[in-house]
Enzyme design. Structure first.
Site, mmCIF file in Angstrom:
data_model
loop_
_atom_site.group_PDB
_atom_site.id
_atom_site.type_symbol
_atom_site.label_atom_id
_atom_site.label_comp_id
_atom_site.label_asym_id
_atom_site.label_seq_id
_atom_site.Cartn_x
_atom_site.Cartn_y
_atom_site.Cartn_z
ATOM 1 N N THR A 72 21.776 20.245 -14.963
ATOM 2 C CA THR A 72 21.299 19.115 -14.094
ATOM 3 C C THR A 72 19.930 18.601 -14.644
ATOM 4 O O THR A 72 19.917 17.339 -14.727
ATOM 5 C CB THR A 72 21.166 19.366 -12.611
ATOM 6 O OG1 THR A 72 22.584 20.121 -12.385
ATOM 7 C CG2 THR A 72 20.636 18.282 -11.930
ATOM 8 N N GLU A 120 21.373 22.082 -4.861
ATOM 9 C CA GLU A 120 22.059 20.914 -5.626
ATOM 10 C C GLU A 120 22.092 21.172 -6.931
ATOM 11 O O GLU A 120 21.277 21.019 -7.837
ATOM 12 C CB GLU A 120 21.040 19.919 -5.112
ATOM 13 C CG GLU A 120 21.123 19.394 -3.626
ATOM 14 C CD GLU A 120 20.478 18.169 -3.660
ATOM 15 O OE1 GLU A 120 20.861 17.019 -4.193
ATOM 16 O OE2 GLU A 120 19.500 17.756 -2.682
ATOM 17 N N GLY A 148 24.972 21.301 -10.627
ATOM 18 C CA GLY A 148 26.251 20.903 -11.186
ATOM 19 C C GLY A 148 27.586 21.661 -10.763
ATOM 20 O O GLY A 148 27.259 23.035 -10.219
ATOM 21 N N GLU A 180 2.639 29.860 20.512
ATOM 22 C CA GLU A 180 2.122 30.520 21.748
ATOM 23 C C GLU A 180 0.504 29.913 21.819
ATOM 24 O O GLU A 180 -0.054 29.349 22.815
ATOM 25 C CB GLU A 180 2.003 31.700 21.965
ATOM 26 C CG GLU A 180 3.417 32.230 22.107
ATOM 27 C CD GLU A 180 4.254 32.502 20.626
ATOM 28 O OE1 GLU A 180 5.080 33.310 20.668
ATOM 29 O OE2 GLU A 180 3.670 31.938 19.627
ATOM 30 N N SER A 228 28.021 9.038 -11.222
ATOM 31 C CA SER A 228 28.038 9.594 -9.834
ATOM 32 C C SER A 228 27.087 8.871 -8.978
ATOM 33 O O SER A 228 27.192 9.286 -7.662
ATOM 34 C CB SER A 228 27.495 11.203 -9.777
ATOM 35 O OG SER A 228 26.545 11.258 -10.313
ATOM 36 N N LEU A 275 13.928 16.102 -7.791
ATOM 37 C CA LEU A 275 14.512 17.068 -7.063
ATOM 38 C C LEU A 275 13.529 17.392 -5.813
ATOM 39 O O LEU A 275 13.330 18.649 -5.551
ATOM 40 C CB LEU A 275 14.913 18.266 -7.650
ATOM 41 C CG LEU A 275 16.329 18.118 -8.327
ATOM 42 C CD1 LEU A 275 16.597 19.503 -9.140
ATOM 43 C CD2 LEU A 275 17.443 18.001 -7.221
#
Length: 370
Positions: free
Chosen positions: A201, A297, A299, A54, A173, A209
C-alpha cells in the site's frame, strides 16, 4: 431508569469525550452527585500522564465551590489503585470524603483488578458494581483486549461496492464510497492507537494514513509490515507530526534500516519460518507497546493473511450502492475455500446509513468474550 443508571449514562457520555484523547488509557467518565441528586462535578480521562476521570470530576466540583463529602461518585470503570504517572484515583476519592462509589465494571489491568474496590471498602466507602457494564466494556474493547489477551483489538476497515469489490482490476479504487463514509472512516482511525498497513500500500499509493477532517488531539501511530524493508525514506508518511512509525521486517538490512531510522522509524526484525513478518509476534509486540485498538487499512494480501490467521476481530465495512462486476479485487485475499463451513463466521454488531452508503460493523463470532 434508576438514579444510578441515569448518572452512569451521563458518565458514559463524558467517557466518549475521551475517545480520541486518552489512549492508551481507558476511556472513563465520572459524575459526582450529592445525596439530594444534584450533580456536583463531572470529568473524563485526559491524555496519558494527565488526570483521570475521577480527579477531573473532583476538580470540577471544587472549581464550582461544591463540597463533595458524603456524595456518590458514578464512574464507568473501577478507580485505579496503583501509582503510575498519576496517583491512585481511589485514594483521591477517599481523601475527598466520597461516601459511595458506583462503578460500571472492574478494571482488567492486573495492577488494579479489584484492588481499587477493596481499598475503597476498607476506607468505609460503599461500592456498587454493574450499571453500564456492557457499554463501558464496548467503549474500551481494545483496552480489555490488551489487558486480557496481551494483544490489540484488530479492526479491519474496507470500502467496497455492494458486490464486494474494493478495487478494479487495474487498481482504481478512489472513490468507491461517499465523502461522508470517508469522513466516518477517519473518525474510526482517530480512535485507534495505531494504523496497520503493508508496504504494498505504501509503494502503490504513497499514503499519509493519518487522521484528516476530524478534530483530534493526537494522531494514531503507524505500523508497516515490510518484509524486505522497501519503504522509501522519502515517503510522505514520515511527515505526519506527533506520531511514531513502527516498521516490522523479516530480515536484517543495515543500510535500509539506517536510512529509515534517520526518518524517525523504529525497525523491528520479526521473521517467521517462511521468511515473512511473523504477524502473531507483531501483535504481541504491539500489545507491549500499549496499542489497544489496531486499525487495519491494507491491501488484500496483508488483510487476507490476518483473516487467514484468525487475527482479525472485527470488520468495519462501507458498502456503496454500486455494482462493479467480475475481474475486480476484494478487500482480503485468503481463499479459495473448499467448503462453506470454512468461511469466517461473523455477527452483525451495528449497521448504519452513512451518506449514500451502509456502514456494517461485523464481529467475528464469539470474539470479545474475554
Amino acid at each position: 431508569m434508576t438514579d444510578a443508571a441515569s448518572y452512569i449514562t451521563q458518565a458514559l457520555e463524558f467517557a466518549t469525550q475521551a475517545l480520541f484523547l486518552s489512549n492508551p488509557n481507558p476511556r472513563v467518565g465520572c459524575v459526582i452527585a450529592s445525596t439530594n441528586g444534584d450533580v456536583l462535578g463531572h470529568g473524563f480521562t485526559q491524555q496519558a500522564g494527565g488526570p483521570h476521570a475521577e480527579v477531573m470530576a473532583l476538580r470540577d466540583a471544587a472549581a464550582q465551590g461544591h463540597d463533595v463529602r458524603g456524595a456518590t461518585a458514578y464512574v464507568t470503570l473501577e478507580p485505579c489503585a496503583h501509582q503510575g504517572r498519576t496517583g491512585p484515583c481511589c485514594d483521591a476519592l477517599i481523601a475527598a470524603g466520597i461516601a459511595r462509589v458506583v462503578a460500571s465494571l472492574a478494571d482488567p489491568n492486573p495492577l488494579v483488578a479489584g484492588q481499587g474496590f477493596a481499598r475503597l471498602r476498607a476506607a468505609g466507602v460503599a461500592v456498587e458494581v454493574g450499571p453500564g457494564a456492557a457499554e463501558s466494556r464496548e467503549l474500551n474493547i481494545g483496552f480489555f483486549s490488551r489487558m486480557v489477551r496481551g494483544t490489540p483489538w484488530v479492526r479491519m476497515k474496507a470500502a467496497t461496492s455492494l458486490d464486494g469489490v474494493a478495487a478494479l482490476a487495474n487498481g482504481a479504487s478512489q472513490w468507491i464510497t461517499s465523502p461522508e463514509a470517508r469522513a466516518d472512516g477517519h473518525a474510526w482511525r482517530a480512535r485507534a492507537c495505531a494504523v496497520l498497513t503493508g508496504v504494498g500500500t505504501v509503494l502503490a499509493d504513497c499514503p499519509l494514513l493519518n487522521v484528516r477532517g476530524v478534530a483530534t488531539p493526537r494522531q494514531p501511530h503507524l505500523v508497516i509490515v515490510d518484509s524486505r524493508l522497501r519503504t522509501p525514506p522519502a515517503a510522505r508518511l514520515f511527515d505526519v507530526p506527533g506520531r511514531l512509525v513502527w516498521i516490522y521486517t523479516a530480515r536484517e538490512d543495515v543500510k535500509a534500516a539506517d536510512a529509515l531510522r534517520a526518518r524517525g522509524a523504529t525497525i523491528t526484525v520479526l521473521p517467521d519460518a517462511a521468511g515473512q513478518v511473523d504477524i502473531r509476534a507483531l501483535l504481541r509486540d504491539l500489545g507491549r507497546r500499549s496499542v489497544n485498538e489496531l486499525h487495519l487499512e491494507a491491501g488484500p494480501r496483508l488483510s487476507g493473511a490476518l483473516v487467514r490467521a484468525g487475527l482479525v476481530d472485527e470488520l468495519l465495512l462501507y458498502l456503496a450502492p454500486l455494482l462493479l462486476g467480475s475481474g475486480a479485487r476484494g478487500p482480503a485475499d485468503w481463499g479459495p475455500l473448499q467448503a462453506l463451513s470454512q468461511g469466517l463466521a461473523l455477527e452483525f454488531h451495528n449497521i448504519a446509513r452513512i451518506g449514500s452508503d451502509l456502514r456494517v460493523l461485523a464481529r467475528v463470532a464469539g470474539r470479545g468474550d474475554f
